[in-house]
Design an enzyme around this catalytic site. Structure first.
Site, PDB file in Angstrom:
ATOM      1  N   ASP A 271      40.259  54.704  42.279  1.00  0.00           N
ATOM      2  CA  ASP A 271      40.030  56.133  42.414  1.00  0.00           C
ATOM      3  C   ASP A 271      40.935  56.839  41.411  1.00  0.00           C
ATOM      4  O   ASP A 271      42.121  57.013  41.632  1.00  0.00           O
ATOM      5  CB  ASP A 271      40.371  56.564  43.834  1.00  0.00           C
ATOM      6  CG  ASP A 271      40.487  58.067  43.946  1.00  0.00           C
ATOM      7  OD1 ASP A 271      41.206  58.543  44.829  1.00  0.00           O
ATOM      8  OD2 ASP A 271      39.874  58.767  43.125  1.00  0.00           O
ATOM      9  N   CYS A 306      43.109  40.490  40.091  1.00  0.00           N
ATOM     10  CA  CYS A 306      42.279  41.696  40.049  1.00  0.00           C
ATOM     11  C   CYS A 306      40.877  41.175  39.797  1.00  0.00           C
ATOM     12  O   CYS A 306      40.384  40.360  40.551  1.00  0.00           O
ATOM     13  CB  CYS A 306      42.773  42.693  39.000  1.00  0.00           C
ATOM     14  SG  CYS A 306      43.249  41.966  37.423  1.00  0.00           S
ATOM     15  N   GLY A 309      42.082  39.179  36.071  1.00  0.00           N
ATOM     16  CA  GLY A 309      43.382  38.556  36.321  1.00  0.00           C
ATOM     17  C   GLY A 309      44.382  38.727  35.198  1.00  0.00           C
ATOM     18  O   GLY A 309      45.272  37.911  35.025  1.00  0.00           O
ATOM     19  N   GLY A 311      44.852  42.467  33.600  1.00  0.00           N
ATOM     20  CA  GLY A 311      45.230  43.881  33.466  1.00  0.00           C
ATOM     21  C   GLY A 311      46.098  44.380  34.596  1.00  0.00           C
ATOM     22  O   GLY A 311      47.318  44.459  34.497  1.00  0.00           O
TER      23      GLY A 311
END
Length: 375
Positions: A271, A306, A309, A311
């Site tokens: 977001d 993430c 894997g 950032g």
């Protein structure tokens, strides 16, 4: 200043524009530019001082032979990769608190430093194994060979059964295997992921992505209540919703042994509307740190993922290491930590915005620490 406070994942999103990310065409001597300019550029060797973050250098970084640690029989690094390796081994920029606060606001200096630092991506040719495509979320984001996590397998000769897109990373003070950075599991790799969790005795998983952002970023690899993968029974004990993350506690059972596992799922990242994501990230880093201290002494690395894997995962691990450095030494070396991480997994801290963000987070942390000290 707002622009640079977002913990963005521009590059990861760029990779994701279509559901099957296309592999950059390495053979062509052109740079397919993503933004606006359709002009083609001839690829010439890029000096370290030039923009390493441009698509040209990204393509070069990813396709120069042997850009991971030399392994096998006397693999020779090209001069360019040699200099990239040396840069990553030597890169350093120690910041006192005062320097850190100033630098966090100095976008231009940070950009220059970020683009000068080699990414150290793996040449896809290093992994020439049929069937491997199914095991990677992004074709061009691959684990550097010397530090990759190797899964124990009944058949050690079957490369595919030992492979997972994951690397061990050192922690503060060169602590070996403090973290594992890995891609978000795909439908095909959920079993491998749980094999790794069990094999490595990981007490904690940190997940920093939504399941979908424009398209799938990560498979939902955990059960609603209970499931068995690869002989490992996974049961949810509790789910707690905090402001910026949810915490799941699991019981894992395998071969008569039982363990506890915590998953911190940080959901407020994508977001982009809030001006500053630094406080929730700091809180998560500290919460995970506390949980690690309470974990059994026999516990292994913290697993962080993430989507690709590299950032957000790189931001989290770097912040975690740097908070310790600040507490212990009173200074931080963000460049050094970034270099250290990239030696073991290419592309860690993937965008310039993320690099700036890590500076912001540490600047905030230093203010909190010194403020508490004064009271």
């Amino acid at each position: 200043m707002e622009e640079h406070n977002k913990w963005t994942d521009a590059q990861e999103d760029l990779l994701d524009m279509d559901p099957v990310p296309q592999t950059p065409v390495f053979e062509m001597g052109t740079d397919t530019r993503t933004e606006g300019d359709a002009a083609t550029l001839t690829v010439t060797p890029v000096g370290l001082q030039e923009r390493r973050g441009s698509n040209v250098s990204l393509t070069l970084d990813m396709c120069t032979p042997g850009c991971t640690e030399p392994y096998g029989y006397g693999a020779q690094l090209s001069p360019r990769d040699q200099s990239a390796q040396e840069y990553l081994r030597q890169g350093t920029h120690t910041l006192t608190p005062a320097m850190l606060h100033t630098r966090a606001m100095d976008d231009q200096s940070l950009q220059a430093e970020f683009y000068e630092t080699p990414m150290n991506f793996v040449d896809p040719k290093e992994y020439n194994y049929p069937g491997l495509v199914r095991k990677n979320r992004y074709k061009t984001i691959l684990p550097n060979t010397h530090s990759r996590v190797i899964l124990n397998s009944q058949d050690e000769d079957d490369f595919l059964t030992t492979y997972i897109n994951a690397n061990y990373l050192k922690g503060y003070g060169d602590e070996e295997r403090a973290y594992i950075a890995t891609q978000g599991p795909t439908v095909n790799t959920v079993g491998d992921f749980w094999r790794m969790v069990w094999q490595e005795r990981s007490p904690i998983i940190v997940m920093i992505t939504n399941l979908e952002e424009k398209n799938e970023k990560c498979a939902e690899y955990w059960p609603e209540d209970t499931v068995t993968h690869e002989g490992i029974e996974i049961t949810v004990v509790s789910v707690t919703q905090e402001d910026d993350y949810s915490l799941r506690v699991f019981t894992l059972k395998c071969g008569g042994e039982e363990r506890s596992l915590r998953q911190y799922w940080y959901t407020s990242w994508p977001d982009q509307k809030t001006p500053d994501k630094a406080p929730p990230l700091l809180e998560l880093v500290q919460e995970v740190e506390r949980a690690r201290e309470e974990a059994p002494p026999s516990s292994g690395p913290i697993i962080v993922h993430c989507s690709a894997g590299i950032g957000r995962t790189g931001c989290f691990i770097a912040t975690s290491i740097l908070c310790k450095q600040l507490r212990t030494e009173g200074v931080v070396d963000i460049l050094r930590t970034t270099c250290q991480l990239r030696l073991d997994r290419g592309g860690m801290i993937q965008t310039c915005e993320q690099y700036q963000f890590v500076h912001h987070v540490l600047s905030l942390y230093e203010k909190q620490v010194s403020h508490t000290a004064e009271e």
